[in-house]
Design an enzyme around this catalytic site. Structure first.
Site, short mmCIF file in Angstrom:
data_model
loop_
_atom_site.label_atom_id
_atom_site.label_comp_id
_atom_site.label_asym_id
_atom_site.label_seq_id
_atom_site.Cartn_x
_atom_site.Cartn_y
_atom_site.Cartn_z
N PHE A 38 6.79 -11.19 0.16
CA PHE A 38 7.90 -10.48 0.80
C PHE A 38 7.77 -10.43 2.32
O PHE A 38 8.51 -11.09 3.06
CB PHE A 38 7.99 -9.07 0.20
CG PHE A 38 8.81 -8.09 0.98
CD1 PHE A 38 10.05 -8.44 1.51
CD2 PHE A 38 8.34 -6.80 1.19
CE1 PHE A 38 10.81 -7.53 2.24
CE2 PHE A 38 9.09 -5.88 1.90
CZ PHE A 38 10.32 -6.24 2.43
N LYS A 62 -7.27 -1.16 0.78
CA LYS A 62 -6.79 -1.51 2.12
C LYS A 62 -7.62 -0.86 3.20
O LYS A 62 -7.90 -1.47 4.25
CB LYS A 62 -5.31 -1.12 2.26
CG LYS A 62 -4.36 -1.96 1.42
CD LYS A 62 -4.38 -3.44 1.79
CE LYS A 62 -3.75 -3.70 3.14
NZ LYS A 62 -3.69 -5.16 3.44
N PRO A 77 14.62 5.59 -12.31
CA PRO A 77 13.58 6.59 -12.57
C PRO A 77 12.95 7.13 -11.29
O PRO A 77 12.34 6.40 -10.52
CB PRO A 77 12.55 5.81 -13.40
CG PRO A 77 12.70 4.39 -12.95
CD PRO A 77 14.15 4.21 -12.57
N THR A 104 -1.59 -0.74 5.87
CA THR A 104 -0.61 0.23 5.42
C THR A 104 -0.92 1.63 5.95
O THR A 104 -2.09 1.96 6.22
CB THR A 104 -0.58 0.26 3.88
OG1 THR A 104 0.25 1.33 3.42
CG2 THR A 104 -1.98 0.48 3.31
N ASP A 105 0.09 2.47 6.02
CA ASP A 105 -0.12 3.87 6.38
C ASP A 105 -0.79 4.66 5.26
O ASP A 105 -1.30 5.76 5.49
CB ASP A 105 1.20 4.54 6.79
CG ASP A 105 2.27 4.51 5.70
OD1 ASP A 105 2.04 3.95 4.62
OD2 ASP A 105 3.37 5.04 5.95
N GLU A 106 -0.85 4.08 4.06
CA GLU A 106 -1.44 4.82 2.93
C GLU A 106 -2.94 5.05 3.09
O GLU A 106 -3.52 5.90 2.40
CB GLU A 106 -1.13 4.10 1.62
CG GLU A 106 0.36 4.06 1.32
CD GLU A 106 0.68 3.64 -0.11
OE1 GLU A 106 -0.07 4.05 -1.02
OE2 GLU A 106 1.68 2.92 -0.29
N TYR A 154 -5.25 1.33 -4.53
CA TYR A 154 -4.63 0.43 -3.55
C TYR A 154 -5.00 0.84 -2.13
O TYR A 154 -5.48 0.04 -1.33
CB TYR A 154 -3.12 0.42 -3.73
CG TYR A 154 -2.38 -0.09 -2.51
CD1 TYR A 154 -2.59 -1.38 -2.05
CD2 TYR A 154 -1.48 0.72 -1.80
CE1 TYR A 154 -1.93 -1.86 -0.92
CE2 TYR A 154 -0.82 0.25 -0.69
CZ TYR A 154 -1.05 -1.04 -0.24
OH TYR A 154 -0.40 -1.50 0.87
#
Length: 356
Positions: A12, A160, A211, A130-132, A156
């Site tokens: 992506f 990272k 959902p 990532t900001d995670e 995840y």
């Protein structure tokens, strides 16, 4: 002129970056290294000249070394990663292998080629994260900055965070010329339909439920992928070696608001284009009903972070980056792309169904 490897360049964000870089640096040579898992698709690169696609694994260090040597690579932009949090909860091994071991494989090959054998010639290893990695925020907490302590809460995010630390270590220990960016939630063209925006668009078109985890009040900052690519370009051209830059869209929204925007957008599209009802007869909007009737609330995800927010003042002040799109504009463009893109997403859905 650069000779560049883009890892995960058939996925992506990677494919969007390849397309962006071809437009701003058409004379540069690009090698895409992608294992072509369920989320990597060669068609994402259709129509591009000067791009060589190499199916392969970033964990294959000898392969990476050969590519660097054979193509005189001086720049690596590293997107390749397992990224879906739900998948990391049920199968964390793949995340450790790809995100940690794979990143280390690339760093080893780059160090050997550029420092040990190349005498320190100019180079760049840019790592996309990532900001995670920063964990979760309370409603009144300050947004994540580049000095926010790491506190990853999912397999995840932990994988990272580990890869970020390896990149930092290779710069500080060996002198590898690195930069890292930590971005917020991306959306836009070519996103595999497991993430919220494309999943809910395609569910709405097929009359399937939308959902929503928990109470729908988990907050994310939303970044259009084209703005993300422009930010990475600025880092590659002007970012300080060894530095980290947070990239945000400046669009902090609860999940239920994003879902409401999707429902409104789909309904509005059907209202102005009568052919959509023929193409997607299962959609509630095809019968003049509201897409919102598909909304359902489901059990919350394990360890679901409550809020992410990005302080992007560093990249703004140092590199002049400002996102060009707010969420309504960016989503409208994204919806139009998916409505016109059946030839892209239908084969992906069929392939994913066969793989289950």
């Amino acid at each position: 002129m650069a000779n560049m490897i883009v890892t995960g360049g058939a996925g992506f964000i990677g494919s969007n970056f390849v397309r962006h870089w071809r437009s701003v640096a058409p004379d540069d040579a690009i090698v895409v290294l992608d294992i072509l898992s369920y989320a990597g698709h060669p068609a994402n690169l259709d129509g591009l000249d000067g791009v060589t696609l190499i199916p392969g694994d970033i964990c294959d260090t000898p392969l990476v070394s050969r590519l660097i040597a054979d193509h005189a690579i001086d720049t690596i932009v590293h997107f390749a990663a397992e990224t879906h949090v739900d998948r990391s909860i049920t199968g964390p091994d793949a995340f450790v292998t790809t995100n940690v071991v794979g990143t280390h494989s690339l760093l080893k090959a780059a160090k050997t080629a550029w420092l040990d054998q190349g005498g320190g010639k100019p180079h760049r290893f840019h790592h996309v994260s990532t900001d995670e990695v920063y964990g979760t925020l309370g409603a009144d907490d300050l947004a994540f900055s580049e000095v926010t302590p790491y506190a990853p809460n999912s397999p995840y995010a932990a994988s990272k965070a580990s890869s970020d630390h390896l990149v930092r270590a290779y710069h500080h220990t060996y002198g590898l010329e690195t930069t890292t960016s930590n971005c917020s939630n991306n959306y836009g063209p070519f996103q595999f339909p497991e993430k919220l925006v494309p999943l809910f668009i395609l569910n709405a078109l097929s009359g399937k439920q939308l959902p929503i985890y928990g109470d729908g009040k988990n907050v994310r900052d939303w970044l259009h992928v084209a703005d993300h690519c422009q930010a990475i370009e600025r880092i590659l051209r002007g970012g300080r070696i060894g530095e980290t830059y947070n990239i945000g869209g400046g669009q902090e929204l609860p999940n239920f608001a994003v879902v409401d925007e999707i429902c409104r957008g789909v309904d509005a599209a059907f209202a102005v284009d009568a052919t959509l009802a023929t193409r997607f007869p299962a959609a509630p909007a095809a019968q003049g009903r509201s897409t919102a009737e598909l909304k359902s609330y489901v059990e919350d995800r394990k360890g679901h972070d409550r809020r992410y927010a990005i302080d992007a003042s560093k990249i703004h002040s140092e590199l002049g980056y400002v996102p060009a799109r707010d969420f309504p504009r960016g989503f409208a463009d994204t919806l139009a792309w998916y409505l016109a893109g059946e030839q892209w997403w239908k084969p992906l859905l069929a392939r994913a169904a066969l793989a289950v």
